[in-house]
Write a protein that holds these residues in place. Structure first.
Motif, PDB file in Angstrom:
ATOM      1  N   VAL A 502       0.831  -1.200   0.000  1.00 13.78           N
ATOM      2  CA  VAL A 502       0.000   0.000   0.000  1.00 13.78           C
ATOM      3  C   VAL A 502       0.868   1.254   0.000  1.00 13.78           C
ATOM      4  O   VAL A 502       0.614   2.204  -0.747  1.00 13.78           O
ATOM      5  CB  VAL A 502      -0.958  -0.005   1.214  1.00 13.78           C
ATOM      6  CG1 VAL A 502      -1.710   1.322   1.311  1.00 13.78           C
ATOM      7  CG2 VAL A 502      -1.955  -1.154   1.099  1.00 13.78           C
ATOM      8  N   ASN A 503       1.905   1.272   0.838  1.00 18.26           N
ATOM      9  CA  ASN A 503       2.789   2.432   0.870  1.00 18.26           C
ATOM     10  C   ASN A 503       3.456   2.651  -0.482  1.00 18.26           C
ATOM     11  O   ASN A 503       3.595   3.799  -0.934  1.00 18.26           O
ATOM     12  CB  ASN A 503       3.850   2.252   1.959  1.00 18.26           C
ATOM     13  CG  ASN A 503       4.879   3.356   1.955  1.00 18.26           C
ATOM     14  OD1 ASN A 503       5.915   3.247   1.310  1.00 18.26           O
ATOM     15  ND2 ASN A 503       4.584   4.445   2.659  1.00 18.26           N
ATOM     16  N   ALA A 504       3.865   1.561  -1.126  1.00 17.13           N
ATOM     17  CA  ALA A 504       4.519   1.690  -2.432  1.00 17.13           C
ATOM     18  C   ALA A 504       3.572   2.312  -3.458  1.00 17.13           C
ATOM     19  O   ALA A 504       3.986   3.125  -4.302  1.00 17.13           O
ATOM     20  CB  ALA A 504       4.997   0.318  -2.914  1.00 17.13           C
ATOM     21  N   PHE A 505       2.293   1.946  -3.378  1.00 22.28           N
ATOM     22  CA  PHE A 505       1.327   2.517  -4.317  1.00 22.28           C
ATOM     23  C   PHE A 505       1.110   4.003  -4.030  1.00 22.28           C
ATOM     24  O   PHE A 505       1.050   4.824  -4.949  1.00 22.28           O
ATOM     25  CB  PHE A 505       0.007   1.762  -4.226  1.00 22.28           C
ATOM     26  CG  PHE A 505      -1.024   2.228  -5.208  1.00 22.28           C
ATOM     27  CD1 PHE A 505      -0.925   1.881  -6.539  1.00 22.28           C
ATOM     28  CD2 PHE A 505      -2.082   3.039  -4.807  1.00 22.28           C
ATOM     29  CE1 PHE A 505      -1.859   2.323  -7.467  1.00 22.28           C
ATOM     30  CE2 PHE A 505      -3.018   3.485  -5.718  1.00 22.28           C
ATOM     31  CZ  PHE A 505      -2.912   3.125  -7.050  1.00 22.28           C
ATOM     32  N   VAL A 506       1.001   4.355  -2.757  1.00 19.17           N
ATOM     33  CA  VAL A 506       0.858   5.768  -2.397  1.00 19.17           C
ATOM     34  C   VAL A 506       2.072   6.553  -2.864  1.00 19.17           C
ATOM     35  O   VAL A 506       1.953   7.675  -3.387  1.00 19.17           O
ATOM     36  CB  VAL A 506       0.656   5.923  -0.878  1.00 19.17           C
ATOM     37  CG1 VAL A 506       0.681   7.396  -0.466  1.00 19.17           C
ATOM     38  CG2 VAL A 506      -0.660   5.277  -0.443  1.00 19.17           C
ATOM     39  N   LYS A 507       3.235   5.968  -2.713  1.00 15.74           N
ATOM     40  CA  LYS A 507       4.468   6.633  -3.144  1.00 15.74           C
ATOM     41  C   LYS A 507       4.450   6.868  -4.660  1.00 15.74           C
ATOM     42  O   LYS A 507       4.932   7.918  -5.130  1.00 15.74           O
ATOM     43  CB  LYS A 507       5.681   5.794  -2.744  1.00 15.74           C
ATOM     44  CG  LYS A 507       7.012   6.545  -2.787  1.00 15.74           C
ATOM     45  CD  LYS A 507       8.124   5.709  -2.171  1.00 15.74           C
ATOM     46  CE  LYS A 507       9.415   6.518  -2.078  1.00 15.74           C
ATOM     47  NZ  LYS A 507       9.875   7.008  -3.387  1.00 15.74           N
ATOM     48  N   GLY A 538       5.581   5.055   6.140  1.00  7.09           N
ATOM     49  CA  GLY A 538       6.807   5.153   5.352  1.00  7.09           C
ATOM     50  C   GLY A 538       7.679   6.314   5.775  1.00  7.09           C
ATOM     51  O   GLY A 538       7.852   6.606   6.964  1.00  7.09           O
ATOM     52  N   ASP A 539       8.202   7.019   4.811  1.00 10.94           N
ATOM     53  CA  ASP A 539       9.057   8.175   5.065  1.00 10.94           C
ATOM     54  C   ASP A 539       8.254   9.468   4.982  1.00 10.94           C
ATOM     55  O   ASP A 539       8.725  10.483   4.449  1.00 10.94           O
ATOM     56  CB  ASP A 539      10.214   8.210   4.063  1.00 10.94           C
ATOM     57  CG  ASP A 539      11.179   7.058   4.251  1.00 10.94           C
ATOM     58  OD1 ASP A 539      11.415   6.671   5.411  1.00 10.94           O
ATOM     59  OD2 ASP A 539      11.680   6.547   3.232  1.00 10.94           O
TER      60      ASP A 539
END
Length: 608
Positions: A502-507, A538-539
């Protein structure tokens, strides 16, 4: 959370106790050198006599359980030793309705056993029992040993010792230190007659005729009377489960914040659904705190209101549609966008290949309109049959409701159960390749679990990306009272992979458009302080907005006396920077005995 099976209901159904005096012939009292109860219990969690025969163990009957799968009775020694680590009570397992009564003086001959509720694989502590007993009644009508007082002074502040690394982190072989650790203290009273007084309810009465109280009224107290679980190191030592040996109809129907006034007393047991449990012969009178369901503020004209609500396996056969509709309209004030979790297919748990949920959603929308709410439109994607976990045959999924008078949905064809949604750049702005779409559905992170649903909305000309989640449940994790300390949280492995996806998609969205408004919300099935939340954040791509609330108000769920966060709304930096951001955990379910879902809904209001 862990499922509540029908087997549990059978085991815990409370019926009126129907004890009768034993007809066993009287014999002489046990010899002076006989094994006593404190010898059987020993100074660790497991008996030094486990697997061995004991003869003429003497005690007074303090409680009789004549129902369920664990029929038997408790006895307590009237001549205790001077070791605070050794309990003076023990359970005698008869399997059939016992032929003894409270107050009987008995001797018991049988085999000492260490019974692990739920089976050894679950990691629970064991209960020391005498099994296959021969019971002799010496006299009847005796005074029951005075109940041991359990209160804020007697329960230590530290919860548990660390387990022995050489024993796989088990605490079973460690000598009990009841003056230092709460779990050791409760174990040192296993099987004994205990009492609490004027205790506050911290988990409402559930369908299994049980509730939770705290003997430490100031311990991590929430504003509405519960106890907040704020970290892995604040397990709330004063929590204690209450069941009853009386009739089901007489058990109090309590909400969080209510009080059991006077004395609640009975044997201290241990079970797989919560650990140490006071099984009451006497239960205090219920004094209501008058807790009422909360209502959030209505969004202003320029505010977008986005909500998440787990409706707990909703299907057309349920009787809760009007109540859910009323909650959405009256308590949540008709949010512009509502992410629903646990919408089941059109025939619920019937496992016949049905995956469509249009009848379920339409019935809810019609009920919302009847309650005075908007005529919501909806978007979702039907899952592959049997591929998303949950109740077998139910095919739960996330669904977007949106008010077309306030917000529009951007439809882009091509999204289905197996096609991954992507991100493209159009005229300098991020755009989903399909809407609605599912995030990386072929990823093994989503095996037997719900795939996130992504959609593109427009409010007052501003695009808002919303990702509806229902991450892997905590089922299979060891309970806080496990014999293994620290406990293993095996379900985290899959949730961490899901959070990473999910974080990768938001990124991707934010790399495409730095100032994009992105909301990831839903039943995250993990705490705001957990590694799952940290991976999602994430970051700085996301931030869990429940952290804008005071710590005493951060909860969406109430489990075994711990009010905790499972449902979250995470926002991108552009939304977090909005000075007018408002977050509300709307407590309409988790604290009440007549809840329509076990989750409280969450609402976020902001100006895009």
């Amino acid at each position: 959370m862990p499922s509540k099976s029908s087997a549990r209901l059978a085991a815990l159904t409370v019926a009126a106790v129907c004890s009768a005096a034993s007809t066993v012939a009287l014999t002489s009292p046990a010899h002076a050198d006989s094994v006593r109860i404190h010898d059987v219990q020993g100074s660790t969690r497991t008996s030094p006599y486990a697997g061995r025969q004991v003869t003429d163990v003497a005690g007074i009957v303090t409680g009789v359980r004549a129902y369920g799968s664990s029929r038997g009775f408790w006895i307590e020694d009237q001549t205790p030793d001077d070791n605070p680590a050794t309990s003076e009570g023990v359970f005698v397992f008869t399997s059939s309705v016992p032929k003894v009564a409270v107050g009987d003086s008995v001797t018991v001959t049988g085999t000492v056993s260490e019974f692990v509720p739920g089976g050894a694989a679950g990691g629970n502590q064991s209960v020391t029992e005498i099994t296959k007993p021969t019971v002799t009644v010496l006299s009847s009508g005796n005074a029951v040993p005075a109940a041991k007082v359990v209160d804020a002074r007697s329960v230590p502040a530290a919860y548990t010792p660390a387990g022995d690394p050489a024993a796989g982190n088990s605490v079973n072989g460690l000598t009990l230190n009841p003056a230092k650790y709460a779990l050791d203290y409760y174990e040192s009273l296993e099987g004994m007659n205990v009492r609490v007084a004027d205790v506050r309810v911290v988990t409402a009465t559930d369908p299994y005729t049980e509730l939770w109280v705290t003997v430490k009224p100031r311990e991590n107290a929430s504003r509405r009377g519960g106890t907040v679980y704020g970290s892995y190191d604040s397990q709330n030592t004063g929590r204690l489960q209450i069941q009853s040996l009386g009739a089901t109809a007489d058990f109090p129907k309590a909400n969080v914040g209510d009080t059991l006034t006077g004395t609640t007393a009975g044997p201290l047991d241990y079970n797989q659904f919560g650990g140490y449990t006071l099984v009451a012969n006497e239960i205090g009178a219920l004094r209501s705190a008058g807790l009422e369901r909360e209502t959030t503020q209505k969004q202003k004209r320029g505010e977008l209101a986005v909500a998440t609500y787990n409706v707990e396996n909703l299907d057309p056969s349920d009787a809760t549609f009007e109540e859910h509709a009323s909650a959405i309209v009256n308590n949540l004030k008709s949010p512009d966008i509502v992410s629903l979790e646990e919408i089941q297919d059109n025939n619920g748990a019937t496992n016949d290949g049905t995956v469509a949920a249009d009848q379920t959603v339409r019935k809810l929308i019609d009920a919302i309109v009847a309650a005075g709410g908007p005529a919501y439109e909806w978007r979702s994607i039907d899952p592959v049959d049997g591929a998303d976990g949950g109740e077998p045959g139910g095919n739960i999924r996330q669904v977007f409701l949106f008010n077309p008078e306030r917000v529009s949905f951007t439809d882009r064809a091509g999204g289905d159960s197996t096609t991954a949604v992507g991100v493209t750049k159009v005229r300098g702005k991020a755009q989903l390749t399909v809407s609605p779409g599912r995030i990386d559905p072929a990823n093994t992170a989503w095996k037997a679990s719900r795939k996130p649903l992504a959609g593109e909305f427009v409010f007052r000309g501003r695009t808002v990306f919303v990702i509806a989640n229902h991450l892997n449940s905590k089922g299979g994790d060891q309970g806080l009272t496990s014999q293994y300390q620290p406990v293993a949280r095996s379900s985290e492995t899959q949730r961490h992979l899901q959070a990473t996806a999910v974080n990768a998609f938001v990124k991707q969205i934010l790399d495409t458009q730095k100032n994009a408004d992105v909301i990831a919300l839903g039943d995250i099935n993990d705490f705001e302080f957990s590694d799952t939340a940290r991976i999602l954040e994430g970051d700085g791509e996301l931030w869990s907005a429940i952290k804008s609330l005071p710590r005493s108000e951060r909860y969406t769920y109430d489990y075994q006396g711990n009010q905790q966060v499972l449902d979250q709304i995470l926002v991108s930096p552009s939304i977090r920077r909005d000075c007018g951001l408002e977050y509300d955990s709307v407590h309409i379910n988790s604290e009440f005995n007549d809840q329509i879902s076990d989750h409280d809904p969450q609402v976020l209001r902001f100006e895009p």
